[in-house]
Scaffold this active site. Structure first.
Site, PDB file in Angstrom:
ATOM      1  N   LYS A 120      36.786  32.599  39.525  1.00  0.00           N
ATOM      2  CA  LYS A 120      35.868  33.742  39.543  1.00  0.00           C
ATOM      3  C   LYS A 120      35.918  34.507  40.858  1.00  0.00           C
ATOM      4  O   LYS A 120      35.785  35.729  40.881  1.00  0.00           O
ATOM      5  CB  LYS A 120      34.434  33.276  39.265  1.00  0.00           C
ATOM      6  CG  LYS A 120      34.194  32.851  37.827  1.00  0.00           C
ATOM      7  CD  LYS A 120      32.714  32.621  37.573  1.00  0.00           C
ATOM      8  CE  LYS A 120      32.465  32.326  36.104  1.00  0.00           C
ATOM      9  NZ  LYS A 120      31.026  32.159  35.801  1.00  0.00           N
ATOM     10  N   LYS A 151      40.902  34.001  26.348  1.00  0.00           N
ATOM     11  CA  LYS A 151      39.709  33.628  25.592  1.00  0.00           C
ATOM     12  C   LYS A 151      38.894  34.866  25.224  1.00  0.00           C
ATOM     13  O   LYS A 151      38.827  35.818  25.991  1.00  0.00           O
ATOM     14  CB  LYS A 151      38.830  32.685  26.424  1.00  0.00           C
ATOM     15  CG  LYS A 151      39.185  31.219  26.337  1.00  0.00           C
ATOM     16  CD  LYS A 151      38.193  30.377  27.110  1.00  0.00           C
ATOM     17  CE  LYS A 151      36.834  30.367  26.473  1.00  0.00           C
ATOM     18  NZ  LYS A 151      35.869  29.463  27.148  1.00  0.00           N
ATOM     19  N   LYS A 191      32.703  37.808  26.867  1.00  0.00           N
ATOM     20  CA  LYS A 191      31.685  38.859  26.983  1.00  0.00           C
ATOM     21  C   LYS A 191      32.048  39.863  28.069  1.00  0.00           C
ATOM     22  O   LYS A 191      31.597  41.003  28.041  1.00  0.00           O
ATOM     23  CB  LYS A 191      30.330  38.226  27.317  1.00  0.00           C
ATOM     24  CG  LYS A 191      29.740  37.392  26.224  1.00  0.00           C
ATOM     25  CD  LYS A 191      28.451  36.714  26.645  1.00  0.00           C
ATOM     26  CE  LYS A 191      28.703  35.473  27.464  1.00  0.00           C
ATOM     27  NZ  LYS A 191      27.484  34.676  27.706  1.00  0.00           N
TER      28      LYS A 191
END
Length: 337
Positions: free
Chosen positions: A116, A200, A203
Protein backbone atom coordinates in the site's frame (compact mmCIF):
# COMPACT_ATOMS: atom_id res chain seq x y z
CA UNK A 1 -5.91 -23.47 20.79
CA UNK A 2 -6.72 -24.07 24.41
CA UNK A 3 -9.60 -26.43 25.02
CA UNK A 4 -10.96 -23.81 27.42
CA UNK A 5 -11.77 -21.39 24.60
CA UNK A 6 -15.24 -21.66 23.12
CA UNK A 7 -15.06 -21.64 19.31
CA UNK A 8 -15.83 -18.16 17.99
CA UNK A 9 -15.46 -16.61 14.54
CA UNK A 10 -14.44 -12.97 14.00
CA UNK A 11 -14.28 -11.17 10.68
CA UNK A 12 -14.89 -7.71 9.24
CA UNK A 13 -14.65 -5.42 6.23
CA UNK A 14 -13.60 -1.83 5.79
CA UNK A 15 -16.20 0.78 4.79
CA UNK A 16 -14.10 2.15 1.95
CA UNK A 17 -16.61 2.11 -0.90
CA UNK A 18 -19.22 -0.06 -2.54
CA UNK A 19 -19.08 -3.73 -1.64
CA UNK A 20 -18.85 -5.92 -4.72
CA UNK A 21 -19.17 -9.45 -6.02
CA UNK A 22 -15.73 -10.37 -4.70
CA UNK A 23 -16.73 -9.35 -1.16
CA UNK A 24 -19.90 -11.42 -1.40
CA UNK A 25 -18.39 -14.61 -2.86
CA UNK A 26 -15.07 -14.32 -1.06
CA UNK A 27 -16.37 -13.43 2.39
CA UNK A 28 -20.03 -12.79 3.16
CA UNK A 29 -21.39 -15.98 1.60
CA UNK A 30 -18.95 -17.93 3.77
CA UNK A 31 -20.06 -15.95 6.83
CA UNK A 32 -23.61 -17.20 6.30
CA UNK A 33 -22.42 -20.80 6.45
CA UNK A 34 -20.26 -20.17 9.52
CA UNK A 35 -23.05 -18.58 11.55
CA UNK A 36 -24.93 -21.90 11.46
CA UNK A 37 -22.03 -23.68 13.18
CA UNK A 38 -20.22 -21.05 15.28
CA UNK A 39 -20.82 -18.07 17.49
CA UNK A 40 -19.88 -15.24 15.10
CA UNK A 41 -18.85 -11.61 15.50
CA UNK A 42 -18.94 -9.57 12.26
CA UNK A 43 -17.64 -6.03 12.38
CA UNK A 44 -17.53 -2.99 10.10
CA UNK A 45 -13.92 -1.98 10.73
CA UNK A 46 -14.18 1.79 10.42
CA UNK A 47 -11.06 2.43 12.54
CA UNK A 48 -9.04 0.54 9.93
CA UNK A 49 -10.52 2.75 7.21
CA UNK A 50 -8.92 5.78 8.91
CA UNK A 51 -5.40 4.53 8.16
CA UNK A 52 -5.58 6.04 4.66
CA UNK A 53 -6.93 9.42 3.60
CA UNK A 54 -10.68 9.52 4.25
CA UNK A 55 -13.72 11.79 4.29
CA UNK A 56 -15.41 11.83 7.74
CA UNK A 57 -18.95 12.18 6.39
CA UNK A 58 -18.37 9.49 3.79
CA UNK A 59 -16.91 7.17 6.46
CA UNK A 60 -20.11 7.30 8.53
CA UNK A 61 -22.28 6.80 5.44
CA UNK A 62 -20.18 3.90 4.14
CA UNK A 63 -20.20 2.22 7.56
CA UNK A 64 -23.99 2.07 7.47
CA UNK A 65 -23.94 0.82 3.87
CA UNK A 66 -21.57 -2.03 4.69
CA UNK A 67 -23.60 -3.00 7.77
CA UNK A 68 -26.76 -2.98 5.62
CA UNK A 69 -24.99 -5.22 3.08
CA UNK A 70 -24.10 -7.71 5.82
CA UNK A 71 -27.71 -7.97 6.94
CA UNK A 72 -29.17 -7.93 3.43
CA UNK A 73 -26.86 -10.76 2.41
CA UNK A 74 -28.24 -12.94 5.16
CA UNK A 75 -26.02 -12.31 8.19
CA UNK A 76 -28.64 -12.52 10.94
CA UNK A 77 -28.35 -9.99 13.82
CA UNK A 78 -30.23 -12.48 16.02
CA UNK A 79 -27.63 -15.21 15.44
CA UNK A 80 -24.45 -13.18 14.87
CA UNK A 81 -23.10 -10.00 16.45
CA UNK A 82 -23.06 -7.17 13.87
CA UNK A 83 -21.67 -3.76 14.83
CA UNK A 84 -19.35 -0.92 13.83
CA UNK A 85 -15.84 -1.23 15.28
CA UNK A 86 -15.72 2.28 16.77
CA UNK A 87 -18.83 1.41 18.80
CA UNK A 88 -16.61 -0.68 21.09
CA UNK A 89 -13.60 1.15 22.52
CA UNK A 90 -12.10 -2.13 23.75
CA UNK A 91 -10.59 -2.58 20.26
CA UNK A 92 -8.51 0.59 20.56
CA UNK A 93 -7.44 -0.03 24.17
CA UNK A 94 -6.31 -3.59 23.47
CA UNK A 95 -4.50 -2.44 20.32
CA UNK A 96 -2.36 -0.11 22.46
CA UNK A 97 -1.53 -2.89 24.88
CA UNK A 98 -0.60 -5.11 21.94
CA UNK A 99 1.54 -2.30 20.49
CA UNK A 100 3.62 -2.72 23.63
CA UNK A 101 3.81 -6.51 23.14
CA UNK A 102 4.44 -6.72 19.37
CA UNK A 103 7.92 -6.09 17.95
CA UNK A 104 8.95 -3.67 15.20
CA UNK A 105 10.68 -6.49 13.35
CA UNK A 106 7.39 -8.35 13.12
CA UNK A 107 5.63 -5.35 11.56
CA UNK A 108 8.53 -4.77 9.18
CA UNK A 109 7.73 -8.15 7.65
CA UNK A 110 4.11 -7.27 6.89
CA UNK A 111 3.85 -7.23 3.10
CA UNK A 112 0.52 -5.38 2.88
CA UNK A 113 2.03 -2.17 4.30
CA UNK A 114 4.77 -2.35 1.67
CA UNK A 115 2.18 -2.95 -1.05
CA UNK A 116 0.00 0.00 0.00
CA UNK A 117 2.80 2.41 0.82
CA UNK A 118 5.03 1.67 -2.17
CA UNK A 119 7.79 4.24 -2.36
CA UNK A 120 5.92 6.63 -0.05
CA UNK A 121 6.36 4.72 3.23
CA UNK A 122 7.77 7.80 5.01
CA UNK A 123 4.56 9.71 4.25
CA UNK A 124 2.17 6.98 5.36
CA UNK A 125 0.29 7.18 8.66
CA UNK A 126 1.53 5.32 11.70
CA UNK A 127 -1.95 3.77 11.74
CA UNK A 128 -1.34 2.04 8.43
CA UNK A 129 1.93 0.63 9.77
CA UNK A 130 0.32 -0.68 12.98
CA UNK A 131 -2.91 -1.76 11.23
CA UNK A 132 -2.10 -5.48 11.82
CA UNK A 133 -1.83 -4.87 15.59
CA UNK A 134 -5.33 -3.38 15.64
CA UNK A 135 -6.49 -6.40 13.63
CA UNK A 136 -4.97 -8.65 16.30
CA UNK A 137 -6.93 -6.70 18.93
CA UNK A 138 -10.11 -7.09 16.87
CA UNK A 139 -9.65 -10.85 16.89
CA UNK A 140 -8.25 -11.50 20.35
CA UNK A 141 -10.51 -9.01 22.10
CA UNK A 142 -13.25 -11.63 21.66
CA UNK A 143 -10.86 -14.57 22.10
CA UNK A 144 -11.82 -15.57 18.57
CA UNK A 145 -10.57 -19.00 17.57
CA UNK A 146 -11.25 -18.81 13.83
CA UNK A 147 -10.83 -15.97 11.33
CA UNK A 148 -12.09 -16.28 7.72
CA UNK A 149 -9.63 -14.33 5.56
CA UNK A 150 -8.29 -14.15 2.04
CA UNK A 151 -4.70 -15.03 1.20
CA UNK A 152 -3.67 -11.37 1.52
CA UNK A 153 -4.73 -11.27 5.20
CA UNK A 154 -3.34 -14.63 6.30
CA UNK A 155 -0.07 -13.00 7.40
CA UNK A 156 -2.00 -10.72 9.75
CA UNK A 157 -3.68 -13.69 11.44
CA UNK A 158 -0.24 -15.24 11.89
CA UNK A 159 0.86 -11.99 13.58
CA UNK A 160 -2.17 -12.20 15.88
CA UNK A 161 -1.02 -15.69 16.85
CA UNK A 162 2.48 -14.38 17.58
CA UNK A 163 1.10 -11.55 19.71
CA UNK A 164 -1.21 -13.92 21.59
CA UNK A 165 1.67 -16.31 22.29
CA UNK A 166 4.02 -13.54 23.44
CA UNK A 167 1.33 -12.00 25.68
CA UNK A 168 0.65 -15.39 27.24
CA UNK A 169 4.36 -15.95 27.83
CA UNK A 170 5.29 -12.40 28.95
CA UNK A 171 2.57 -12.25 31.57
CA UNK A 172 2.82 -15.88 32.71
CA UNK A 173 -0.73 -16.50 31.57
CA UNK A 174 -0.65 -19.73 29.56
CA UNK A 175 -3.70 -20.13 27.35
CA UNK A 176 -5.00 -16.64 28.22
CA UNK A 177 -5.52 -15.88 24.54
CA UNK A 178 -6.21 -18.62 21.99
CA UNK A 179 -4.01 -18.92 18.90
CA UNK A 180 -6.58 -18.13 16.20
CA UNK A 181 -6.76 -20.29 13.10
CA UNK A 182 -7.27 -18.71 9.66
CA UNK A 183 -10.10 -20.06 7.53
CA UNK A 184 -8.77 -19.46 4.02
CA UNK A 185 -11.28 -18.95 1.25
CA UNK A 186 -10.55 -21.19 -1.70
CA UNK A 187 -9.44 -20.22 -5.21
CA UNK A 188 -12.93 -20.65 -6.62
CA UNK A 189 -14.11 -17.64 -4.61
CA UNK A 190 -11.17 -15.38 -5.48
CA UNK A 191 -12.94 -12.99 -7.84
CA UNK A 192 -10.84 -11.03 -10.29
CA UNK A 193 -11.42 -7.74 -12.12
CA UNK A 194 -13.73 -7.82 -15.15
CA UNK A 195 -11.19 -5.61 -16.94
CA UNK A 196 -8.02 -7.48 -15.96
CA UNK A 197 -8.16 -11.16 -15.03
CA UNK A 198 -4.80 -10.92 -13.26
CA UNK A 199 -5.95 -8.30 -10.72
CA UNK A 200 -8.38 -8.81 -7.84
CA UNK A 201 -11.81 -7.22 -8.10
CA UNK A 202 -11.39 -4.11 -5.99
CA UNK A 203 -13.38 -1.18 -4.60
CA UNK A 204 -10.41 1.07 -5.33
CA UNK A 205 -10.20 0.33 -9.06
CA UNK A 206 -10.98 3.61 -10.89
CA UNK A 207 -13.13 1.78 -13.47
CA UNK A 208 -16.60 0.90 -12.22
CA UNK A 209 -16.75 -1.62 -15.08
CA UNK A 210 -14.07 -3.68 -13.32
CA UNK A 211 -16.53 -4.88 -10.65
CA UNK A 212 -20.13 -5.84 -9.98
CA UNK A 213 -21.32 -3.78 -7.01
CA UNK A 214 -23.88 -5.35 -4.68
CA UNK A 215 -26.12 -2.32 -5.23
CA UNK A 216 -25.97 -2.47 -9.07
CA UNK A 217 -29.31 -2.87 -10.82
CA UNK A 218 -30.07 -5.64 -13.33
CA UNK A 219 -29.31 -3.55 -16.44
CA UNK A 220 -25.96 -2.40 -15.01
CA UNK A 221 -24.94 -5.95 -14.11
CA UNK A 222 -25.82 -7.23 -17.59
CA UNK A 223 -23.93 -4.35 -19.23
CA UNK A 224 -20.82 -4.93 -17.13
CA UNK A 225 -20.72 -8.62 -18.00
CA UNK A 226 -21.23 -7.85 -21.70
CA UNK A 227 -18.28 -5.45 -21.57
CA UNK A 228 -16.13 -7.81 -19.48
CA UNK A 229 -12.75 -8.44 -21.09
CA UNK A 230 -12.33 -11.83 -22.76
CA UNK A 231 -10.13 -13.25 -25.51
CA UNK A 232 -10.90 -14.15 -29.15
CA UNK A 233 -11.02 -17.91 -28.57
CA UNK A 234 -14.12 -20.01 -27.84
CA UNK A 235 -14.66 -21.29 -24.34
CA UNK A 236 -12.28 -24.15 -23.51
CA UNK A 237 -12.94 -27.89 -23.52
CA UNK A 238 -10.97 -28.57 -20.34
CA UNK A 239 -9.50 -26.78 -17.31
CA UNK A 240 -6.02 -27.24 -18.75
CA UNK A 241 -7.01 -24.93 -21.62
CA UNK A 242 -7.64 -22.10 -19.16
CA UNK A 243 -3.89 -21.76 -18.67
CA UNK A 244 -2.86 -18.28 -19.81
CA UNK A 245 -6.50 -17.18 -20.17
CA UNK A 246 -7.19 -15.30 -16.90
CA UNK A 247 -10.35 -13.52 -18.06
CA UNK A 248 -11.95 -16.76 -19.23
CA UNK A 249 -10.91 -18.46 -16.00
CA UNK A 250 -12.45 -15.63 -13.96
CA UNK A 251 -15.87 -15.74 -15.65
CA UNK A 252 -16.01 -19.51 -15.36
CA UNK A 253 -14.98 -19.35 -11.69
CA UNK A 254 -17.72 -16.80 -10.90
CA UNK A 255 -20.36 -18.96 -12.60
CA UNK A 256 -19.04 -22.06 -10.81
CA UNK A 257 -19.11 -20.29 -7.43
CA UNK A 258 -22.73 -19.16 -7.82
CA UNK A 259 -23.85 -22.58 -9.04
CA UNK A 260 -21.65 -24.33 -6.45
CA UNK A 261 -20.22 -26.48 -9.23
CA UNK A 262 -16.68 -27.33 -10.26
CA UNK A 263 -15.01 -25.31 -13.02
CA UNK A 264 -14.93 -28.45 -15.14
CA UNK A 265 -18.71 -28.86 -14.79
CA UNK A 266 -19.18 -25.30 -16.10
CA UNK A 267 -16.77 -25.97 -18.97
CA UNK A 268 -18.79 -29.08 -19.84
CA UNK A 269 -21.98 -26.98 -19.86
CA UNK A 270 -20.59 -24.29 -22.19
CA UNK A 271 -17.99 -26.35 -24.07
CA UNK A 272 -16.93 -24.65 -27.31
CA UNK A 273 -19.56 -21.87 -27.07
CA UNK A 274 -18.92 -18.18 -27.62
CA UNK A 275 -18.35 -16.00 -24.59
CA UNK A 276 -21.62 -14.15 -25.19
CA UNK A 277 -23.57 -17.25 -24.15
CA UNK A 278 -21.68 -17.57 -20.86
CA UNK A 279 -21.91 -13.82 -20.20
CA UNK A 280 -25.69 -13.81 -20.67
CA UNK A 281 -26.15 -16.84 -18.43
CA UNK A 282 -23.83 -15.29 -15.84
CA UNK A 283 -25.72 -12.00 -15.86
CA UNK A 284 -29.05 -13.80 -15.29
CA UNK A 285 -27.56 -15.85 -12.46
CA UNK A 286 -25.96 -12.89 -10.69
CA UNK A 287 -29.02 -10.65 -11.08
CA UNK A 288 -31.23 -13.36 -9.56
CA UNK A 289 -28.94 -13.58 -6.53
CA UNK A 290 -27.96 -9.93 -6.02
CA UNK A 291 -31.22 -8.12 -6.81
CA UNK A 292 -32.93 -9.21 -3.57
CA UNK A 293 -29.80 -8.17 -1.65
CA UNK A 294 -29.79 -4.73 -3.31
CA UNK A 295 -33.52 -4.29 -2.59
CA UNK A 296 -33.04 -5.19 1.08
CA UNK A 297 -30.05 -2.86 1.37
CA UNK A 298 -32.17 0.02 0.05
CA UNK A 299 -34.93 -0.84 2.54
CA UNK A 300 -32.51 -0.93 5.47
CA UNK A 301 -30.81 2.31 4.46
CA UNK A 302 -34.22 3.94 4.04
CA UNK A 303 -34.76 3.67 7.80
CA UNK A 304 -31.46 4.97 9.18
CA UNK A 305 -32.79 5.24 12.74
CA UNK A 306 -33.71 1.56 12.84
CA UNK A 307 -30.40 0.50 11.29
CA UNK A 308 -28.48 2.61 13.84
CA UNK A 309 -30.56 1.02 16.61
CA UNK A 310 -29.58 -2.46 15.42
CA UNK A 311 -25.91 -1.45 15.27
CA UNK A 312 -26.03 -0.01 18.81
CA UNK A 313 -27.59 -3.25 19.98
CA UNK A 314 -24.83 -5.15 18.19
CA UNK A 315 -22.17 -2.98 19.85
CA UNK A 316 -23.72 -3.71 23.24
CA UNK A 317 -23.52 -7.44 22.52
CA UNK A 318 -19.90 -7.02 21.39
CA UNK A 319 -18.98 -5.18 24.59
CA UNK A 320 -20.69 -7.90 26.62
CA UNK A 321 -18.17 -10.36 25.17
CA UNK A 322 -15.05 -8.17 25.14
CA UNK A 323 -15.67 -6.31 28.41
CA UNK A 324 -14.94 -9.19 30.82
CA UNK A 325 -11.92 -10.18 28.70
CA UNK A 326 -10.55 -6.62 28.92
CA UNK A 327 -11.04 -6.61 32.70
CA UNK A 328 -8.84 -9.71 32.83
CA UNK A 329 -6.30 -8.13 30.46
CA UNK A 330 -6.01 -5.02 32.69
CA UNK A 331 -5.56 -7.19 35.77
CA UNK A 332 -2.90 -9.30 34.07
CA UNK A 333 -0.88 -6.31 32.82
CA UNK A 334 -1.32 -4.29 36.04
CA UNK A 335 -3.41 -1.31 34.89
CA UNK A 336 -6.89 0.08 35.56
CA UNK A 337 -7.04 -0.73 39.27
Amino acid sequence: MSADHTPLVFSGMQPTGNLHLGNYLGAMRNWLKLQSSYRCVYCVVDLHAMTMEFDPQQLAKASREVAAAYIASGVDPQRSVIFVQSGNSDHAELAWIFNCVARVGWLNRMTQFKDKAGKNSEKMSVGLYTYPVLMAADILGYRATHVPVGDDQKQHVELARDIAQKFNNDFAAPGFFPLPEPIITGPATRVMSLRDGKAKMSKSDPSDYSRINLADDADTIALKFRKAKTDPHPLPESEAELEGRPEAANLIAIYAAFQEKSRQAVIDEFRGAQFSMLKNALADLVVAKLSPIADEMRRLLGDQAELDRQLREGANKARAISGPIMEEVRRVVGIGR
